[in-house]
Design a protein around this motif. Sequence first.
Motif, mmCIF file in Angstrom:
data_model
loop_
_atom_site.group_PDB
_atom_site.id
_atom_site.type_symbol
_atom_site.label_atom_id
_atom_site.label_comp_id
_atom_site.label_asym_id
_atom_site.label_seq_id
_atom_site.Cartn_x
_atom_site.Cartn_y
_atom_site.Cartn_z
ATOM 1 N N GLU A 11 4.459 1.962 -20.078
ATOM 2 C CA GLU A 11 5.376 3.098 -19.967
ATOM 3 C C GLU A 11 5.741 3.398 -18.512
ATOM 4 O O GLU A 11 6.856 3.807 -18.222
ATOM 5 C CB GLU A 11 4.754 4.348 -20.607
ATOM 6 N N PHE A 12 4.761 3.217 -17.619
ATOM 7 C CA PHE A 12 4.955 3.557 -16.205
ATOM 8 C C PHE A 12 4.545 2.393 -15.305
ATOM 9 O O PHE A 12 3.623 2.513 -14.483
ATOM 10 C CB PHE A 12 4.123 4.791 -15.832
ATOM 11 N N PRO A 13 5.208 1.241 -15.411
ATOM 12 C CA PRO A 13 4.788 0.082 -14.614
ATOM 13 C C PRO A 13 4.877 0.325 -13.105
ATOM 14 O O PRO A 13 4.099 -0.239 -12.342
ATOM 15 C CB PRO A 13 5.738 -1.028 -15.068
ATOM 16 N N GLU A 14 5.774 1.186 -12.696
ATOM 17 C CA GLU A 14 5.934 1.476 -11.270
ATOM 18 C C GLU A 14 4.770 2.288 -10.705
ATOM 19 O O GLU A 14 4.612 2.414 -9.495
ATOM 20 C CB GLU A 14 7.265 2.207 -11.010
ATOM 21 N N TYR A 15 3.938 2.835 -11.586
ATOM 22 C CA TYR A 15 2.780 3.632 -11.173
ATOM 23 C C TYR A 15 1.456 2.924 -11.478
ATOM 24 O O TYR A 15 0.424 3.578 -11.580
ATOM 25 C CB TYR A 15 2.795 4.999 -11.870
ATOM 26 N N LEU A 16 1.484 1.630 -11.603
ATOM 27 C CA LEU A 16 0.290 0.876 -11.978
ATOM 28 C C LEU A 16 -0.892 1.177 -11.053
ATOM 29 O O LEU A 16 -1.990 1.489 -11.516
ATOM 30 C CB LEU A 16 0.577 -0.629 -11.997
ATOM 31 N N SER A 17 -0.676 1.100 -9.753
ATOM 32 C CA SER A 17 -1.790 1.346 -8.829
ATOM 33 C C SER A 17 -2.267 2.789 -8.912
ATOM 34 O O SER A 17 -3.469 3.059 -8.827
ATOM 35 C CB SER A 17 -1.415 0.973 -7.393
ATOM 36 N N ALA A 18 -1.360 3.730 -9.097
ATOM 37 C CA ALA A 18 -1.743 5.136 -9.231
ATOM 38 C C ALA A 18 -2.547 5.361 -10.510
ATOM 39 O O ALA A 18 -3.523 6.118 -10.511
ATOM 40 C CB ALA A 18 -0.504 6.029 -9.220
ATOM 41 N N ILE A 19 -2.157 4.714 -11.596
ATOM 42 C CA ILE A 19 -2.890 4.833 -12.860
ATOM 43 C C ILE A 19 -4.321 4.344 -12.677
ATOM 44 O O ILE A 19 -5.282 5.022 -13.066
ATOM 45 C CB ILE A 19 -2.181 4.054 -13.995
ATOM 46 N N ILE A 20 -4.464 3.189 -12.068
ATOM 47 C CA ILE A 20 -5.800 2.618 -11.845
ATOM 48 C C ILE A 20 -6.639 3.540 -10.965
ATOM 49 O O ILE A 20 -7.797 3.835 -11.274
ATOM 50 C CB ILE A 20 -5.685 1.211 -11.228
ATOM 51 N N GLU A 21 -6.052 4.025 -9.889
ATOM 52 C CA GLU A 21 -6.784 4.900 -8.971
ATOM 53 C C GLU A 21 -7.163 6.224 -9.633
ATOM 54 O O GLU A 21 -8.310 6.672 -9.542
ATOM 55 C CB GLU A 21 -5.944 5.168 -7.718
ATOM 56 N N LEU A 22 -6.193 6.866 -10.285
ATOM 57 C CA LEU A 22 -6.452 8.175 -10.883
ATOM 58 C C LEU A 22 -7.461 8.108 -12.029
ATOM 59 O O LEU A 22 -8.217 9.058 -12.242
ATOM 60 C CB LEU A 22 -5.148 8.814 -11.351
ATOM 61 N N LYS A 23 -7.485 7.013 -12.748
ATOM 62 C CA LYS A 23 -8.473 6.876 -13.831
ATOM 63 C C LYS A 23 -9.892 6.922 -13.282
ATOM 64 O O LYS A 23 -10.809 7.377 -13.960
ATOM 65 C CB LYS A 23 -8.262 5.575 -14.607
ATOM 66 N N SER A 24 -10.078 6.472 -12.063
ATOM 67 C CA SER A 24 -11.431 6.436 -11.502
ATOM 68 C C SER A 24 -11.727 7.604 -10.560
ATOM 69 O O SER A 24 -12.889 7.827 -10.227
ATOM 70 C CB SER A 24 -11.669 5.115 -10.772
ATOM 71 N N THR A 25 -10.700 8.366 -10.167
ATOM 72 C CA THR A 25 -10.940 9.431 -9.186
ATOM 73 C C THR A 25 -10.577 10.836 -9.664
ATOM 74 O O THR A 25 -10.995 11.811 -9.053
ATOM 75 C CB THR A 25 -10.155 9.170 -7.887
ATOM 76 N N ASN A 26 -9.799 10.938 -10.732
ATOM 77 C CA ASN A 26 -9.320 12.248 -11.177
ATOM 78 C C ASN A 26 -9.782 12.488 -12.612
ATOM 79 O O ASN A 26 -9.292 11.853 -13.553
ATOM 80 C CB ASN A 26 -7.795 12.287 -11.083
ATOM 81 N N LYS A 27 -10.715 13.417 -12.760
ATOM 82 C CA LYS A 27 -11.320 13.676 -14.067
ATOM 83 C C LYS A 27 -10.279 14.126 -15.097
ATOM 84 O O LYS A 27 -10.313 13.707 -16.249
ATOM 85 C CB LYS A 27 -12.412 14.733 -13.936
#
Length: 81
Positions: A11-27
């Motif tokens: 759905e949000f391929p342009e945010y791939l790195s943000a998705i990966i980062e937020l999954k591990s850093t933002n509860k």
Amino acid sequence: MLGENHLLTHEFPEYLSAIIELKSTNKTFCMLAKRYHELDHQIRGLEKTQVPSSDAFFNQLKAERVNLKDQIYKLLVAHSK
């Protein structure tokens, strides 16, 4: 469409790195993403197996998924600024 792919990375391929980062850093993001994935899995399962369910129930699941997607998008945009 039945069985359509609604993974966040699709759905949000342009945010791939943000998705990966937020999954591990933002509860909060992690919780929303987990619930989104659960709903998507449930919806796709119902679509593929054609298990009888009421339209109201099915629409409720889809509405919740859309709501979660909106919340997730807002967090992705805020993170990317």
